[in-house]
Write a protein that holds these residues in place. Structure first.
Motif, PDB file in Angstrom:
ATOM      1  N   ILE A   1       0.868  -1.171   0.000  1.00 27.45           N
ATOM      2  CA  ILE A   1       0.000   0.000   0.000  1.00 27.45           C
ATOM      3  C   ILE A   1       0.907   1.224   0.000  1.00 27.45           C
ATOM      4  O   ILE A   1       1.911   1.255   0.709  1.00 27.45           O
ATOM      5  N   GLU A   2       0.568   2.200  -0.822  1.00 28.70           N
ATOM      6  CA  GLU A   2       1.287   3.474  -0.786  1.00 28.70           C
ATOM      7  C   GLU A   2       0.325   4.576  -0.396  1.00 28.70           C
ATOM      8  O   GLU A   2      -0.817   4.596  -0.852  1.00 28.70           O
ATOM      9  N   MET A   3       0.779   5.482   0.414  1.00 28.38           N
ATOM     10  CA  MET A   3      -0.003   6.678   0.723  1.00 28.38           C
ATOM     11  C   MET A   3       0.689   7.875   0.083  1.00 28.38           C
ATOM     12  O   MET A   3       1.922   7.988   0.124  1.00 28.38           O
ATOM     13  N   HIS A   4      -0.132   8.720  -0.497  1.00 26.17           N
ATOM     14  CA  HIS A   4       0.373   9.940  -1.123  1.00 26.17           C
ATOM     15  C   HIS A   4      -0.445  11.135  -0.675  1.00 26.17           C
ATOM     16  O   HIS A   4      -1.571  10.988  -0.192  1.00 26.17           O
ATOM     17  N   LEU A   5       0.123  12.315  -0.871  1.00 24.96           N
ATOM     18  CA  LEU A   5      -0.620  13.559  -0.710  1.00 24.96           C
ATOM     19  C   LEU A   5      -0.657  14.210  -2.081  1.00 24.96           C
ATOM     20  O   LEU A   5       0.385  14.387  -2.721  1.00 24.96           O
ATOM     21  N   VAL A   6      -1.869  14.525  -2.533  1.00 23.85           N
ATOM     22  CA  VAL A   6      -2.043  15.035  -3.893  1.00 23.85           C
ATOM     23  C   VAL A   6      -2.274  16.539  -3.862  1.00 23.85           C
ATOM     24  O   VAL A   6      -3.169  17.026  -3.156  1.00 23.85           O
ATOM     25  N   SER A   7      -1.475  17.245  -4.621  1.00 25.18           N
ATOM     26  CA  SER A   7      -1.658  18.690  -4.749  1.00 25.18           C
ATOM     27  C   SER A   7      -2.869  18.938  -5.649  1.00 25.18           C
ATOM     28  O   SER A   7      -2.874  18.524  -6.800  1.00 25.18           O
ATOM     29  N   GLN A   8      -3.857  19.613  -5.119  1.00 19.49           N
ATOM     30  CA  GLN A   8      -5.102  19.739  -5.884  1.00 19.49           C
ATOM     31  C   GLN A   8      -5.075  20.885  -6.876  1.00 19.49           C
ATOM     32  O   GLN A   8      -5.989  21.057  -7.655  1.00 19.49           O
ATOM     33  N   GLU A   9      -4.034  21.688  -6.820  1.00 22.30           N
ATOM     34  CA  GLU A   9      -3.855  22.746  -7.823  1.00 22.30           C
ATOM     35  C   GLU A   9      -2.367  23.085  -7.912  1.00 22.30           C
ATOM     36  O   GLU A   9      -1.579  22.571  -7.135  1.00 22.30           O
ATOM     37  N   ARG A  10      -2.043  23.945  -8.876  1.00 22.97           N
ATOM     38  CA  ARG A  10      -0.658  24.442  -8.936  1.00 22.97           C
ATOM     39  C   ARG A  10      -0.426  25.287  -7.699  1.00 22.97           C
ATOM     40  O   ARG A  10      -1.272  26.080  -7.322  1.00 22.97           O
ATOM     41  N   GLN A  11       0.701  25.104  -7.068  1.00 19.50           N
ATOM     42  CA  GLN A  11       0.969  25.917  -5.885  1.00 19.50           C
ATOM     43  C   GLN A  11       2.458  25.932  -5.545  1.00 19.50           C
ATOM     44  O   GLN A  11       3.212  25.040  -5.914  1.00 19.50           O
ATOM     45  N   THR A  12       2.840  26.987  -4.843  1.00 17.21           N
ATOM     46  CA  THR A  12       4.213  27.098  -4.365  1.00 17.21           C
ATOM     47  C   THR A  12       4.183  27.117  -2.845  1.00 17.21           C
ATOM     48  O   THR A  12       3.363  27.803  -2.252  1.00 17.21           O
ATOM     49  N   VAL A  13       5.040  26.313  -2.246  1.00 13.96           N
ATOM     50  CA  VAL A  13       5.074  26.231  -0.790  1.00 13.96           C
ATOM     51  C   VAL A  13       6.437  26.690  -0.297  1.00 13.96           C
ATOM     52  O   VAL A  13       7.467  26.335  -0.868  1.00 13.96           O
ATOM     53  N   ARG A  14       6.431  27.499   0.734  1.00 10.83           N
ATOM     54  CA  ARG A  14       7.689  27.950   1.338  1.00 10.83           C
ATOM     55  C   ARG A  14       7.874  27.305   2.700  1.00 10.83           C
ATOM     56  O   ARG A  14       6.933  27.230   3.487  1.00 10.83           O
ATOM     57  N   ILE A  15       9.078  26.838   2.944  1.00 13.19           N
ATOM     58  CA  ILE A  15       9.401  26.274   4.257  1.00 13.19           C
ATOM     59  C   ILE A  15      10.690  26.939   4.724  1.00 13.19           C
ATOM     60  O   ILE A  15      11.791  26.419   4.519  1.00 13.19           O
ATOM     61  N   PRO A  16      10.562  28.102   5.339  1.00 11.84           N
ATOM     62  CA  PRO A  16      11.723  28.928   5.651  1.00 11.84           C
ATOM     63  C   PRO A  16      12.808  28.187   6.432  1.00 11.84           C
ATOM     64  O   PRO A  16      13.980  28.239   6.071  1.00 11.84           O
ATOM     65  N   ARG A  17      12.418  27.464   7.453  1.00 15.61           N
ATOM     66  CA  ARG A  17      13.450  26.857   8.294  1.00 15.61           C
ATOM     67  C   ARG A  17      14.092  25.622   7.664  1.00 15.61           C
ATOM     68  O   ARG A  17      14.979  25.015   8.254  1.00 15.61           O
ATOM     69  N   ALA A  18      13.654  25.268   6.479  1.00 14.60           N
ATOM     70  CA  ALA A  18      14.358  24.230   5.731  1.00 14.60           C
ATOM     71  C   ALA A  18      15.006  24.871   4.506  1.00 14.60           C
ATOM     72  O   ALA A  18      15.593  24.176   3.669  1.00 14.60           O
ATOM     73  N   GLY A  19      14.856  26.189   4.385  1.00 11.94           N
ATOM     74  CA  GLY A  19      15.406  26.895   3.230  1.00 11.94           C
ATOM     75  C   GLY A  19      14.817  26.397   1.919  1.00 11.94           C
ATOM     76  O   GLY A  19      15.515  26.267   0.923  1.00 11.94           O
ATOM     77  N   LEU A  20      13.510  26.136   1.917  1.00 15.94           N
ATOM     78  CA  LEU A  20      12.888  25.531   0.737  1.00 15.94           C
ATOM     79  C   LEU A  20      11.778  26.394   0.162  1.00 15.94           C
ATOM     80  O   LEU A  20      10.997  27.017   0.905  1.00 15.94           O
ATOM     81  N   GLU A  21      11.727  26.407  -1.154  1.00 20.13           N
ATOM     82  CA  GLU A  21      10.549  26.919  -1.842  1.00 20.13           C
ATOM     83  C   GLU A  21      10.258  25.900  -2.925  1.00 20.13           C
ATOM     84  O   GLU A  21      11.092  25.650  -3.786  1.00 20.13           O
TER      85      GLU A  21
END
Ligand code: AVJ
Length: 438
Positions: A360-380
């Protein structure tokens, strides 16, 4: 790529059947037909009122006091909120206070850097960067599900009628505790990889405690889980509990270094946690466990078995959405602890059966185009519509495959018990010396 079982013919019914597996003698029994247990144990919903799990001295930890209705979401958010609050979390829910009178290992190591789940925030951020910046399929390690909210959600999952895994595991351990312990020579100490709620080891420890005074070392990177486990088991007679806030192998090494002459170690690796590893990695992990042990030591391994696909899918996609919440909480945790701005409403829980890998695999599906920022991981990170983050694998097994894997990792399969109601196998593996391995 599945290895073919070397022998078939597993007894799945009747009290106890003896079968020859892999050239050795292994006993297979199922708890079908055992003396009747209290009906509560076999009920589809876990019978114990959840409130009973709250310690009477809940006052020790203010978070265990129920919030007034309506405020709970806010309260949870506040409690686990990240920032440098990782420290606060640790201090509030960490081992020193929660381990109570019990000794805690690792209390002085790296506490400043530890986030709400007892994992270093730096490590969490690094794992995030590695998993989310992958060019192809993005992924996140499933070990990060288990912050305080996630551990509570998993507890809820384990009482869902659709998810029989945890109850099956517990039924077997409970019904066969004396027999399991009886196959591990005296004196023995117990180490558990992943402390969970502490319900399952209770039966083994109760049985062992009646035989001799013993020590139980739960090993977990989640302070919440360790605390819960300590609470749950603190009243088992003749058992001293020493919580280890460590990754599995490090914790196990520490336990092995504390072993006294002549003591055997019984390692518990229950709940089919091994199923989260890719198959080769799981087998390699068993080998690493084996390398920390001595011949004659034991490993009790719980593995979920293959069952009809709709049943497996339902177990990971329950209609009231607890598993979905468990999955999405991973993003919420990133928001809380690393300042991420995942909009949780734009993500959907998805489950699939991967036929080739039989998992079994579990996923999280992005329901639209989007940009996510995670400052404390230095990620966009940019996500396309319908792009997924792969969050978990739950491999399913056959009893024969477990025995084969165990043998390749340096164990012999001493006994296996299969639950009838929810196909699940408990395998008692004994470490063999390298020269007698083949
Ligand atoms: C505790 C890892 C065995 O894979 O079945 C439950 C976790 N994930 N529902 C599993 C889980 C979704 C569980 N393990």
């Amino acid at each position: 790529m599945r290895t073919q079982p070397e022998s078939g013919g597993l007894a799945r019914s009747g009290l106890t059947a003896t079968a020859s597996v892999l050239g050795g003698r292994a006993e297979f029994s199922s708890n079908h037909g055992t003396p009747p247990r209290p009906p509560s144990v076999t009920a589809p919903g876990y019978p114990r009122p959840l409130l009973e799990a709250v310690p009477p001295d809940a006052v020790r930890d203010p978070r265990m006091i129920p919030e007034p209705a309506g405020a709970s979401v806010l309260a949870l958010d506040h409690i686990t909120s990240g920032g440098s609050a990782g420290e606060k979390d640790n201090e509030r829910f960490g081992y020193p206070s929660c381990m109570g009178k019990q000794e805690a290992h690792g209390a002085s190591s790296g506490a400043e850097d530890r986030g709400g789940g007892g994992v270093s925030l730096r490590e969490f951020a690094a794992d995030l960067r590695a998993g989310l910046s992958k060019p192809g399929q993005r992924e996140l390690p499933s070990k990060y599900f288990y912050d305080e909210v996630g551990s509570a959600l998993f507890e809820a999952i384990s009482v869902l009628p659709e998810y029989g895994l945890t109850r099956a595991d517990e039924r077997i351990v409970r019904a066969h505790a004396d027999e399991i312990v009886g196959r591990v020579p005296s004196p023995a100490i117990v180490a558990e990889l992943g402390s969970g709620s502490g319900r399952k080891p209770r039966w083994v420890l109760g049985s062992l405690g009646r035989r001799e005074p013993t020590v139980y070392y739960p090993i977990d990177i989640s302070p919440a889980a360790l605390a819960r486990c300590e609470w749950e088991l603190s009243r088992v007679p003749s058992v001293r509990i020493i919580g280890m806030l460590n990754p599995y192998l490090e914790g196990l090494q520490e336990v092995a270094s504390r072993r006294k002459d002549g003591q055997r170690i019984l390692v518990l690796f229950l709940g089919s946690t091994i199923g989260n590893f890719d198959r080769p990695v799981g087998e390699q992990f068993l080998g690493q466990v084996r390398s920390v042990l001595l011949p004659g030591d034991a490993l009790l391994l719980g593995t979920d078995l293959e069952k009809p696909i709709p049943q497996m899918l339902a177990a990971y996609d329950d209609p009231i959405g607890v598993t979905a919440a468990f999955n999405i909480n991973l993003l919420a945790r990133i928001n809380r602890q690393l300042g991420g701005d995942f909009d949780l409403r734009r993500w959907r829980h998805a489950v699939l059966w991967e036929e080739r890998q039989r998992r079994i695999e579990m996923h999280l599906v992005s329901q639209e185009r989007q940009t996510v920022r995670i400052p404390r991981a230095g990620l966009e990170v940019f996500f396309r519509k319908d792009e997924t983050i792969w969050t978990e694998n739950s491999h399913k097994y056959t009893p024969e495959l477990v025995a084969t894997m165990a043998q390749r990792a340096g164990f012999r399969c001493e006994a296996q018990w299969i639950d009838e109601e929810w196909p699940f196998a408990e395998s008692l593996l004994i470490a063999v010396s390298p020269d007698s391995a083949r």
